[in-house]
Design an enzyme around this catalytic site. Sequence first.
Site, PDB file in Angstrom:
ATOM      1  N   ASN A 170      -2.554  -0.864  -6.007  1.00 11.78           N
ATOM      2  CA  ASN A 170      -3.599  -1.647  -5.001  1.00 11.78           C
ATOM      3  C   ASN A 170      -3.348  -3.412  -5.327  1.00 11.78           C
ATOM      4  OD1 ASN A 170      -5.917  -0.510  -6.056  1.00 11.78           O
ATOM      5  ND2 ASN A 170      -7.059  -1.633  -4.863  1.00 11.78           N
ATOM      6  N   VAL A 171      -3.241  -4.056  -4.523  1.00 12.66           N
ATOM      7  CA  VAL A 171      -3.531  -4.816  -4.843  1.00 12.66           C
ATOM      8  C   VAL A 171      -3.729  -6.035  -3.578  1.00 12.66           C
ATOM      9  CG1 VAL A 171      -2.275  -7.174  -5.674  1.00 12.66           C
ATOM     10  CG2 VAL A 171      -1.356  -5.608  -6.841  1.00 12.66           C
ATOM     11  N   CYS A 184      -0.881  -1.592  -0.329  1.00 11.30           N
ATOM     12  CA  CYS A 184      -1.715   0.001  -1.348  1.00 11.30           C
ATOM     13  C   CYS A 184      -1.337   0.164  -2.351  1.00 11.30           C
ATOM     14  CB  CYS A 184      -1.919   0.800  -0.173  1.00 11.30           C
ATOM     15  SG  CYS A 184      -3.043   0.442   1.050  1.00 11.30           S
ATOM     16  N   GLU A 238       1.207   3.019  -2.990  1.00  5.28           N
ATOM     17  CA  GLU A 238       1.616   3.723  -2.397  1.00  5.28           C
ATOM     18  C   GLU A 238       2.886   2.559  -2.245  1.00  5.28           C
ATOM     19  OE1 GLU A 238      -1.324   3.988  -1.663  1.00  5.28           O
ATOM     20  OE2 GLU A 238      -1.916   5.769  -0.389  1.00  5.28           O
ATOM     21  N   CYS A 253      -3.691   6.456   3.214  1.00  5.05           N
ATOM     22  CA  CYS A 253      -4.131   5.610   4.177  1.00  5.05           C
ATOM     23  C   CYS A 253      -3.182   6.922   5.435  1.00  5.05           C
ATOM     24  CB  CYS A 253      -4.515   3.959   3.993  1.00  5.05           C
ATOM     25  SG  CYS A 253      -3.290   3.586   3.768  1.00  5.05           S
ATOM     26  N   CYS A 298       0.104   4.230   4.953  1.00 10.56           N
ATOM     27  CA  CYS A 298       1.252   4.891   3.718  1.00 10.56           C
ATOM     28  C   CYS A 298       1.023   5.926   3.763  1.00 10.56           C
ATOM     29  CB  CYS A 298      -0.350   4.954   2.583  1.00 10.56           C
ATOM     30  SG  CYS A 298      -0.282   2.918   1.998  1.00 10.56           S
TER      31      CYS A 298
HETATM   32  N1  THU Z   1      -5.717   1.779  -0.966  1.00 11.78           N
HETATM   33  C1  THU Z   1      -5.015   2.412  -1.205  1.00 11.78           C
HETATM   34  O1  THU Z   1      -4.363   1.239  -2.081  1.00 11.78           O
HETATM   35  N2  THU Z   1      -4.236   3.448  -1.140  1.00 11.78           N
HETATM   36  C2  THU Z   1      -4.719   3.563   0.094  1.00 11.78           C
HETATM   37  O2  THU Z   1      -4.260   4.971   0.557  1.00 11.78           O
HETATM   38  C3  THU Z   1      -5.749   3.628   0.258  1.00 11.78           C
HETATM   39  C4  THU Z   1      -6.778   2.232  -0.143  1.00 11.78           C
HETATM   40  C5  THU Z   1      -6.485   0.079  -0.847  1.00 11.78           C
HETATM   41  C6  THU Z   1      -6.249  -0.616   0.438  1.00 11.78           C
HETATM   42  C7  THU Z   1      -7.804  -1.869  -0.622  1.00 11.78           C
HETATM   43  O3  THU Z   1      -7.233  -2.764  -1.692  1.00 11.78           O
HETATM   44  C8  THU Z   1      -8.743  -0.480  -1.047  1.00 11.78           C
HETATM   45  O4  THU Z   1      -8.457   1.108  -1.572  1.00 11.78           O
HETATM   46  C9  THU Z   1      -9.774  -0.721  -0.169  1.00 11.78           C
HETATM   47  O5  THU Z   1      -8.995  -0.052   1.097  1.00 11.78           O
END
Ligand code: THU
Length: 136
Positions: free
Chosen positions: A44-45, A55, A57, A88, A91
Amino acid sequence: MSIDWDVLATEARTMAARAYAPYSDVRVGACGVTDGGRLVRGCNVENASYGVTLCAECGLVSDLAAGGGGRLVAIAVVAGDGAPLAPCGRCRQILFEHGGSALRLFDGTPEGRTLDTLLPDAFGPDDVETRRGGLT
Ligand code: THU
């Protein structure tokens, strides 16, 4: 194809360590394997404008396309503690496009779980083809 969950989970944990998550402090890493046996990865960035956060993904799917495409067969998504993290809603839809309902997700068991347990009755590419038009 037999799935080496240890490899996918280890790579996903490496990705989680590279996350850019200064706002939430929630690190997420993902690693998947394609039907051609290629590993694809993402983390995630985050962004000061919170809503445009990427995210893990999403990064993984970008890696998939940038590296030549293919279908996702299995994926591990983990948080900073190394434990599996359920993708999420957005994703789940993005993963469905590239792996379908049988895509397997790491859950710590030998079988994993399939995407259709997380996104039942998904709307996908087939629906776009079959549901065009409709005006009589
Ligand atoms: N996040 C993801 O990278 N993937 C997911 O499926 C759920 C959430 C990240 C996004 C954000 O940077 C952090 O988790 C908190 O929501």
